[in-house]
Scaffold this motif. Structure first.
Motif, PDB file in Angstrom:
ATOM      1  N   PRO A   4       7.774   3.750   3.146  1.00 53.95           N
ATOM      2  CA  PRO A   4       8.235   4.762   2.202  1.00 53.95           C
ATOM      3  C   PRO A   4       7.864   4.420   0.757  1.00 53.95           C
ATOM      4  N   LEU A   5       7.871   3.137   0.435  1.00 49.72           N
ATOM      5  CA  LEU A   5       7.528   2.708  -0.918  1.00 49.72           C
ATOM      6  C   LEU A   5       6.062   3.001  -1.219  1.00 49.72           C
ATOM      7  N   ASP A   6       5.196   2.726  -0.248  1.00 51.56           N
ATOM      8  CA  ASP A   6       3.770   2.999  -0.432  1.00 51.56           C
ATOM      9  C   ASP A   6       3.520   4.501  -0.577  1.00 51.56           C
ATOM     10  N   LEU A   7       4.197   5.311   0.241  1.00 46.21           N
ATOM     11  CA  LEU A   7       4.019   6.759   0.159  1.00 46.21           C
ATOM     12  C   LEU A   7       4.487   7.282  -1.193  1.00 46.21           C
ATOM     13  N   ALA A   8       5.639   6.776  -1.659  1.00 52.74           N
ATOM     14  CA  ALA A   8       6.138   7.197  -2.969  1.00 52.74           C
ATOM     15  C   ALA A   8       5.145   6.844  -4.067  1.00 52.74           C
ATOM     16  N   ALA A   9       4.545   5.658  -3.977  1.00 58.31           N
ATOM     17  CA  ALA A   9       3.566   5.235  -4.983  1.00 58.31           C
ATOM     18  C   ALA A   9       2.336   6.139  -4.960  1.00 58.31           C
ATOM     19  N   LEU A  10       1.885   6.516  -3.755  1.00 56.41           N
ATOM     20  CA  LEU A  10       0.711   7.379  -3.637  1.00 56.41           C
ATOM     21  C   LEU A  10       1.005   8.784  -4.176  1.00 56.41           C
ATOM     22  N   LEU A  11       2.199   9.305  -3.899  1.00 55.87           N
ATOM     23  CA  LEU A  11       2.569  10.615  -4.421  1.00 55.87           C
ATOM     24  C   LEU A  11       2.670  10.582  -5.945  1.00 55.87           C
ATOM     25  N   ARG A 176      -4.816  11.540  -2.818  1.00 54.76           N
ATOM     26  CA  ARG A 176      -5.303  12.852  -2.368  1.00 54.76           C
ATOM     27  C   ARG A 176      -4.766  13.226  -0.988  1.00 54.76           C
ATOM     28  N   THR A 177      -4.624  12.235  -0.106  1.00 58.46           N
ATOM     29  CA  THR A 177      -4.173  12.522   1.260  1.00 58.46           C
ATOM     30  C   THR A 177      -2.671  12.316   1.461  1.00 58.46           C
ATOM     31  N   ALA A 178      -1.982  11.732   0.472  1.00 57.32           N
ATOM     32  CA  ALA A 178      -0.552  11.446   0.626  1.00 57.32           C
ATOM     33  C   ALA A 178       0.288  12.694   0.905  1.00 57.32           C
ATOM     34  N   PRO A 179       0.048  13.845   0.229  1.00 55.91           N
ATOM     35  CA  PRO A 179       0.849  15.033   0.551  1.00 55.91           C
ATOM     36  C   PRO A 179       0.704  15.469   2.006  1.00 55.91           C
ATOM     37  N   ALA A 180      -0.511  15.368   2.562  1.00 52.78           N
ATOM     38  CA  ALA A 180      -0.711  15.728   3.966  1.00 52.78           C
ATOM     39  C   ALA A 180       0.043  14.767   4.879  1.00 52.78           C
ATOM     40  N   HIS A 181       0.036  13.489   4.526  1.00 54.48           N
ATOM     41  CA  HIS A 181       0.779  12.498   5.305  1.00 54.48           C
ATOM     42  C   HIS A 181       2.278  12.789   5.244  1.00 54.48           C
TER      43      HIS A 181
END
Length: 217
Positions: A4-11, A176-181
């Motif tokens: 979740p931390l990595d996803l938040a950082a990417l977003l 770029r791909t984080a929202p799709a993930h």
């Protein structure tokens, strides 16, 4: 597995990337205004500042609802909120047209989040302009979402498709791909589904999400 931390950082990276242009234009406009003495040019600077401020506000409101917890709303979000956000984003480009076909008065927060992120992918694909068609309806205890982007040239990153499918390797995830993930995580969590089709002249994205327990029936 992406944490979740990595996803938040990417977003956050995606948000910062998209905000860089309008905020940078604000900064440049203020610098020009401080140096400009000609009244006509000063008015031109003020017009550009107003435009950049408006675009920045629209983007921040979009990200708040598309990425964030959407504080200030209950479990249901009036459909006027996402409609106004997408209308504002498309109005910034005269080559874009929004075709809104959502008959429901409100949608669940997860449905709105999925709708906005799929719509953003559709907008990104219209590199030479075109029409973004947005539809959503409740049917048999589910919310069905359909996005269609059509235009003279419709581009779609294959890695975004892989992220929607859940087949993109964690190390390949990016801003770029984080929202799709994130969409993939939402539909997996809620027992829904997401799909897409990229053909000549059009990109079609769809999702089905079970309605919250209180809305079923």
């Amino acid at each position: 597995m992406t944490s979740p931390l990595d996803l938040a950082a990417l977003l956050c990276s995606r948000l910062c990337h998209d905000m860089l242009s309008p905020v940078g234009a604000l900064n440049n406009g203020l610098e020009l205004l401080a140096e400009e003495k000609d009244p006509t040019m000063r008015q031109r600077c003020l017009d550009l500042l107003e435009q950049s401020a408006r675009i920045s506000a629209h983007k921040l409101k979009f990200f708040r609802l598309a990425y964030g917890a959407a504080g200030g709303f209950g479990e249901q979000v009036p459909v006027e909120e996402p409609r106004e956000l997408l209308a504002a984003l498309t109005s910034n480009d005269e080559r874009l047209t929004l075709d809104w076909a959502v008959g429901e008065a409100s949608l669940s927060k997860p449905a709105v989040k999925v709708l906005l992120n799929l719509a953003a992918m559709g907008l990104d694909s219209l590199v030479r302009g075109g029409t973004l068609s947005v539809g959503a309806e409740r049917n048999d205890g589910n919310t069905e979402i359909a996005i269609r982007a059509s235009g003279p040239r419709v581009a779609f990153d294959a890695n975004i498709g892989k992220a929607l499918e859940g087949s993109l390797a964690p190390e390949e995830l990016s801003g770029r791909t984080a929202p799709a993930h994130m969409i993939r995580l939402i539909v997996d969590r809620d027992g829904g589904a997401v799909q897409y089709h990229h053909g000549e002249g059009a990109l079609v994205l769809g999702a089905v999400l079970p309605d919250p327990e209180g809305l079923i029936g």
